[in-house]
Design an enzyme around this catalytic site. Structure first.
Site, short mmCIF file in Angstrom:
data_model
loop_
_atom_site.label_atom_id
_atom_site.label_comp_id
_atom_site.label_asym_id
_atom_site.label_seq_id
_atom_site.Cartn_x
_atom_site.Cartn_y
_atom_site.Cartn_z
N HIS A 97 12.83 -2.80 1.67
CA HIS A 97 12.24 -1.53 2.14
C HIS A 97 13.10 -0.39 1.63
CE1 HIS A 97 9.43 -3.60 4.63
NE2 HIS A 97 10.42 -4.37 5.05
N ARG A 109 4.85 12.73 -1.82
CA ARG A 109 5.12 13.32 -0.51
C ARG A 109 6.29 12.60 0.14
NH1 ARG A 109 1.02 12.31 3.22
NH2 ARG A 109 2.42 13.35 4.65
N PRO A 137 0.78 -1.23 0.00
CA PRO A 137 0.00 0.00 0.00
C PRO A 137 0.82 1.29 0.00
CG PRO A 137 -0.24 -1.20 2.09
CD PRO A 137 0.45 -2.10 1.13
N ASN A 138 0.34 2.22 -0.79
CA ASN A 138 0.85 3.59 -0.90
C ASN A 138 2.16 3.73 -1.67
OD1 ASN A 138 -1.31 4.85 0.59
ND2 ASN A 138 -0.45 3.86 2.41
N TYR A 197 11.48 8.74 1.18
CA TYR A 197 11.35 7.77 0.08
C TYR A 197 11.99 8.23 -1.23
CZ TYR A 197 7.98 5.82 3.35
OH TYR A 197 7.39 5.29 4.46
N GLU A 214 12.80 -9.62 0.97
CA GLU A 214 12.04 -8.46 1.46
C GLU A 214 12.86 -7.19 1.20
OE1 GLU A 214 11.76 -8.68 5.71
OE2 GLU A 214 10.36 -6.99 5.86
N ARG A 272 13.53 4.20 12.14
CA ARG A 272 12.30 4.99 12.19
C ARG A 272 11.48 4.63 13.44
NH1 ARG A 272 9.54 4.75 6.49
NH2 ARG A 272 8.33 6.41 7.48
O1 CA2 Z 1 10.56 1.85 3.53
C1 CA2 Z 1 9.71 1.18 2.93
O2 CA2 Z 1 9.85 0.76 1.79
C2 CA2 Z 1 8.36 0.92 3.62
O3 CA2 Z 1 7.98 -0.42 3.32
C3 CA2 Z 1 7.39 1.93 3.00
C4 CA2 Z 1 6.01 1.93 3.64
C5 CA2 Z 1 6.11 1.99 5.17
O4 CA2 Z 1 4.82 1.84 5.73
C6 CA2 Z 1 7.04 0.93 5.74
O5 CA2 Z 1 7.12 1.06 7.14
C7 CA2 Z 1 8.42 1.05 5.13
C8 CA2 Z 1 5.20 3.16 3.10
C9 CA2 Z 1 4.97 3.09 1.60
C10 CA2 Z 1 4.92 4.41 0.88
O6 CA2 Z 1 4.37 5.46 1.64
C11 CA2 Z 1 4.32 6.73 1.11
C12 CA2 Z 1 3.91 7.73 1.95
C13 CA2 Z 1 3.84 9.03 1.52
C14 CA2 Z 1 4.19 9.34 0.21
C15 CA2 Z 1 4.61 8.35 -0.64
C16 CA2 Z 1 4.67 7.03 -0.20
#
Ligand code: CA2
Length: 143
Positions: free
Chosen positions: A99, A17, A9-10, A22, A97, A106
């Site tokens: 990230h 953002r 997700p996301n 990221y 896996e 974090r």
């Molecule tokens: O660091 C990573 O790749 C994560 O898997 C990314 C996830 C986060 O919940 C994990 O803890 C670590 C979040 C995915 C993307 O989230 C966004 C948030 C705001 C803007 C763009 C992407």
């Protein structure tokens, strides 16, 4: 070798953002990077992103007998989903896996991963490069 790349997700919101966490490149750029990394080692890859836990479980189940390796960034489901971890264990396809960020640096709720125990390896904090390393690990055994 056929690889399934799964993004949770996301991740489709990349570049919109939180560039400090990221990066500023978007999801299409991530997919380009993944495809290039797979092509470099002569692997076929299918990339799938979903914001839905069940859709990811269905995709993992459907990989049984069809894919030789899985690279997964389960995103927030990393920290919550027994269902995704169970599906990965059930199909028993070698899994890495990934990230983008270093989750260990974090918030504490990001420190636990349900997927890590079934993953052969975890790459974190390397941005897009983590996917390339995961692909090379699965195809070439390169650490
Ligand atoms: O660091 C990573 O790749 C994560 O898997 C990314 C996830 C986060 O919940 C994990 O803890 C670590 C979040 C995915 C993307 O989230 C966004 C948030 C705001 C803007 C763009 C992407």
């Amino acid at each position: 070798m056929k690889l399934l790349i799964l993004n949770g997700p996301n991740l489709n919101m990349l570049g919109i953002r939180e560039p400090e966490i990221y990066g500023s490149r978007n999801y299409a750029a991530l997919c380009d990077n993944i495809s290039t990394a797979a092509a470099e080692v002569g692997a076929e890859c299918e990339i799938f992103q979903s914001n839905h836990e069940g859709a990811l479980v269905d995709k993992i189940q459907g990989a049984y007998g069809r894919f030789d390796g899985i690279v997964i960034n389960p995103a927030a489901y990393t920290h919550t989903s027994v269902a995704i971890a169970d599906a990965l264990a059930a199909v028993a396809i070698p899994t890495v896996e990934v990230h983008l960020s270093d989750v260990m640096k974090r918030e504490s709720f990001r420190h636990h991963s349900f997927v890590s125990p079934i993953a052969r390896k975890t790459y974190m904090g390397l941005g897009f490069e983590g996917y390339r390393r995961a692909i090379r690990y699965l195809v070439l055994g390169e650490e």
